[in-house]
Design a protein around this motif. Structure first.
Motif, PDB file in Angstrom:
ATOM      1  N   PRO A 337      34.278  49.039  43.696  1.00  0.00           N
ATOM      2  CA  PRO A 337      35.708  48.901  43.394  1.00  0.00           C
ATOM      3  C   PRO A 337      36.278  50.227  42.893  1.00  0.00           C
ATOM      4  O   PRO A 337      35.673  50.909  42.063  1.00  0.00           O
ATOM      5  CB  PRO A 337      35.734  47.832  42.297  1.00  0.00           C
ATOM      6  CG  PRO A 337      34.437  47.102  42.434  1.00  0.00           C
ATOM      7  CD  PRO A 337      33.445  48.111  42.921  1.00  0.00           C
ATOM      8  N   HIS A 352      44.713  49.345  50.914  1.00  0.00           N
ATOM      9  CA  HIS A 352      44.144  48.015  51.117  1.00  0.00           C
ATOM     10  C   HIS A 352      43.277  48.001  52.362  1.00  0.00           C
ATOM     11  O   HIS A 352      43.744  48.296  53.459  1.00  0.00           O
ATOM     12  CB  HIS A 352      45.264  46.978  51.243  1.00  0.00           C
ATOM     13  CG  HIS A 352      46.179  46.950  50.063  1.00  0.00           C
ATOM     14  ND1 HIS A 352      47.516  47.257  50.147  1.00  0.00           N
ATOM     15  CD2 HIS A 352      45.925  46.684  48.753  1.00  0.00           C
ATOM     16  CE1 HIS A 352      48.058  47.162  48.947  1.00  0.00           C
ATOM     17  NE2 HIS A 352      47.121  46.823  48.084  1.00  0.00           N
ATOM     18  N   ASP A 356      41.634  43.125  50.965  1.00  0.00           N
ATOM     19  CA  ASP A 356      42.042  43.608  49.642  1.00  0.00           C
ATOM     20  C   ASP A 356      43.557  43.536  49.504  1.00  0.00           C
ATOM     21  O   ASP A 356      44.301  43.748  50.464  1.00  0.00           O
ATOM     22  CB  ASP A 356      41.600  45.049  49.425  1.00  0.00           C
ATOM     23  CG  ASP A 356      40.080  45.197  49.395  1.00  0.00           C
ATOM     24  OD1 ASP A 356      39.383  44.165  49.422  1.00  0.00           O
ATOM     25  OD2 ASP A 356      39.607  46.343  49.352  1.00  0.00           O
ATOM     26  N   SER A 358      46.851  43.937  46.178  1.00  0.00           N
ATOM     27  CA  SER A 358      47.182  44.177  44.781  1.00  0.00           C
ATOM     28  C   SER A 358      48.683  44.011  44.610  1.00  0.00           C
ATOM     29  O   SER A 358      49.437  43.906  45.583  1.00  0.00           O
ATOM     30  CB  SER A 358      46.755  45.592  44.359  1.00  0.00           C
ATOM     31  OG  SER A 358      47.490  46.571  45.082  1.00  0.00           O
ATOM     32  N   SER A 435      44.502  44.239  40.724  1.00  0.00           N
ATOM     33  CA  SER A 435      43.806  44.671  41.942  1.00  0.00           C
ATOM     34  C   SER A 435      42.694  43.700  42.270  1.00  0.00           C
ATOM     35  O   SER A 435      41.800  43.452  41.442  1.00  0.00           O
ATOM     36  CB  SER A 435      43.233  46.077  41.756  1.00  0.00           C
ATOM     37  OG  SER A 435      42.463  46.458  42.876  1.00  0.00           O
ATOM     38  N   GLN A 437      39.726  43.131  45.097  1.00  0.00           N
ATOM     39  CA  GLN A 437      38.986  43.833  46.141  1.00  0.00           C
ATOM     40  C   GLN A 437      37.793  42.986  46.563  1.00  0.00           C
ATOM     41  O   GLN A 437      37.120  42.357  45.733  1.00  0.00           O
ATOM     42  CB  GLN A 437      38.526  45.208  45.635  1.00  0.00           C
ATOM     43  CG  GLN A 437      39.690  46.092  45.204  1.00  0.00           C
ATOM     44  CD  GLN A 437      39.260  47.478  44.769  1.00  0.00           C
ATOM     45  OE1 GLN A 437      38.380  48.091  45.372  1.00  0.00           O
ATOM     46  NE2 GLN A 437      39.891  47.982  43.717  1.00  0.00           N
ATOM     47  N   SER A 466      33.095  40.760  45.188  1.00  0.00           N
ATOM     48  CA  SER A 466      34.514  40.900  44.908  1.00  0.00           C
ATOM     49  C   SER A 466      34.725  41.327  43.465  1.00  0.00           C
ATOM     50  O   SER A 466      33.800  41.291  42.636  1.00  0.00           O
ATOM     51  CB  SER A 466      35.249  39.580  45.180  1.00  0.00           C
ATOM     52  OG  SER A 466      34.710  38.555  44.351  1.00  0.00           O
TER      53      SER A 466
END
Length: 502
Positions: A337, A352, A356, A358, A435, A437, A466
């Motif tokens: 990450p 991204h 992903d 955010s 965020s 991910q 993740s």
């Protein structure tokens, strides 16, 4: 008359002889004159040798760059410079000693000519050895140039002074000159600009749809594959030997002679363009002592992108590989990450990949130190949303939420504002980011079928890593190129999100 004639010549001859003797006596070098002449000769030797060695060092740096560059003109330029430089070196060596090979291959140093000191002899022979090594590059560069002809147009060059190019229309034929400082014309590598083909949101239209087949912008379009160019091992060995010989010469010069290293200069310019200044870490050392904090430079998104319709060597490290985004936590295998923050226009935006996503908000001028895990310094509606938002556990719904934040459409968060994935860049403002991910398995990303012999490992193949974090960052400096130096801090780490329907 005969005797008178001889008597007339005798005083003249005597006078001429006395004058010649006087001139020889007046020109006879005194010890002081000999010392000054010797010092002048030494200085002349070191000056000429230093210029040639500096040219060798610069040429080596240019050759190393040309060997990995797909531009044919780079190789053509250094090939000509190699010939020119070697001829200049040969002339210098012959002026100092007629047969450099005999002098430098002699095992007895004491047999060296008297005009050479020990340091000068080391410099002379090191320069001779390096020139002999560099001459070996001529056929290597010729072969490399022939291979570059597969990528770019290699046409016959006009003379350096220029040549008249025949023109059927113009009465005065234009003069054509070689332009090796410009990149060679690449062959047909047309690339389509796929941004904004089917969406008003051009910055996000190329995000893939994971889990189902999506419509492509251009049917049956495959972008050209960039070449992979590795320098020949033979060339690397030759260059290493030449640099080693030159390094032996450098230490033999007097201390007032300085040499520049083109590679060090290029690395410094690269850091100046893409990285932090050395003093910035010292300026904010007190903040950086806090746990899970950092400082890095946010660049424009174009710095990470390759321009369209250009030939690049895909083996060369990109900007993101040379200056990676800061890691937010310890890596879990290949899952790392990171704070992948860029400038898109005048807005901060996270990069991204995969699924992903955010979202961020500008908090105004709030110090980073005042943000705690409960976000008490943040207004209530925004605080509750950032703390309580729950990402979907289904892959398709997850991508729907991602699209909502990217576009600002169909948001039903019960807020009086739209929450986006980007925000306008403002100096000395603090930004809060949530965020999320993911590292999806390859079989999901690429829609691969699992062979029967690997189905026993299906659970392992479908494993998802993740992370979910609250991050705050604050731009503290803006450069002339538009990039920002930002301080960042991990405010809170939330439970890792799960995807249950893979």
């Amino acid at each position: 008359m005969r005797y008178i004639f001889l008597g007339f010549l005798f005083p003249i001859g005597l006078t001429c002889w006395q004058t010649r003797v006087f001139a020889m006596e007046s020109q006879a070098p005194s010890p002081l004159h000999h010392t000054l002449a010797s010092e002048s000769t030494d200085e002349n030797f070191y000056t000429q040798a230093s210029h040639i060695i500096q040219q060798h060092l610069d040429l080596i740096a240019r050759i190393e760059q040309a060997l990995v560059n797909p531009d044919a003109n780079r190789l053509r330029a250094v090939r000509g410079q190699l010939t020119s430089q070697m001829k200049a070196t040969e002339g210098f060596l012959q002026r100092q000693h007629p047969v450099a090979k005999v002098l430098c291959n002699s095992p007895d140093i004491a047999s060296a000519p008297e005009q050479f000191t020990k340091s000068q002899l080391t410099i002379y022979c090191s320069l001779y050895g390096s020139s002999q090594e560099l001459w070996k590059l001529a056929p290597v560069l010729d072969r490399g140039l022939s291979r570059r002809g597969e990528l770019t147009l290699v046409r016959k060059l006009p003379l350096v002074s220029g040549e008249h190019q025949s023109d059927p229309i113009l009465s005065i034929a234009p003069v054509q000159r070689p332009r090796l400082n410009e990149p060679a014309t690449p062959f047909a590598i047309w690339e389509a600009n796929l941004a904004g083909k089917f969406s008003d949101d051009s910055d996000h239209s190329t995000l893939p749809i994971i889990g189902r087949v999506g419509k492509t912008a251009i049917a049956n379009y495959n972008p050209p594959i960039q070449p992979a160019i590795a320098p020949p091992e033979t060339a690397l060995t030759i260059l290493a030997n030449a640099k080693q010989l030159l390094s032996n010469a450098l230490v033999s010069f007097p201390s007032d002679y300085q040499f520049r290293d083109a590679q060090t200069t290029a690395a410094s310019l690269d850091r100046f363009t893409y990285s932090l200044d050395p003093q910035e870490g010292q300026t904010y050392a007190r903040f950086l002592q806090l746990p899970r904090t950092g400082i890095f430079r946010v660049l424009a998104a174009s710095a990470y992108e390759r321009p369209l319709n250009t030939v690049w060597n895909r083996l060369q490290p990109s900007v993101s590989e040379r200056y990676p985004f800061p890691a937010l936590k310890d890596a879990q295998g290949s899952f790392k990450p990171s704070l992948a923050l860029k400038l898109v226009g005048d807005r901060f935006q996270m990069q991204h990949l995969g699924v992903d996503y955010s979202f961020m908000v500008d908090l105004g001028d709030i110090p980073l130190e005042k943000l705690d895990q409960q976000l008490q310094a943040v207004a209530s509606p925004t605080r509750e949303f950032f703390l309580n938002y729950q990402p979907p556990k289904q892959l398709e719904n997850l991508q729907v939420d991602r699209r909502r934040f990217l576009t600002g459409k169909d948001q039903n968060w019960n807020l009086n504002r739209i929450i986006l994935t980007d925000a306008t860049a403002q100096l000395n403002h603090t930004y809060l980011v949530r965020s999320l991910q993911f590292q999806l398995p390859e079989i999901i990303l690429h829609g691969q079928l699992v062979p029967a012999e690997k189905r026993r490992y299906l659970d392992e193949l479908q494993q998802v890593r993740s992370s979910d974090m609250l991050i705050a960052f604050r731009p503290v400096r803006r450069r002339n190129d538009g990039s920002y130096t930002v301080l960042w801090r991990v405010v809170r780490e939330l439970p890792a999100p799960q995807i249950l329907d893979l």
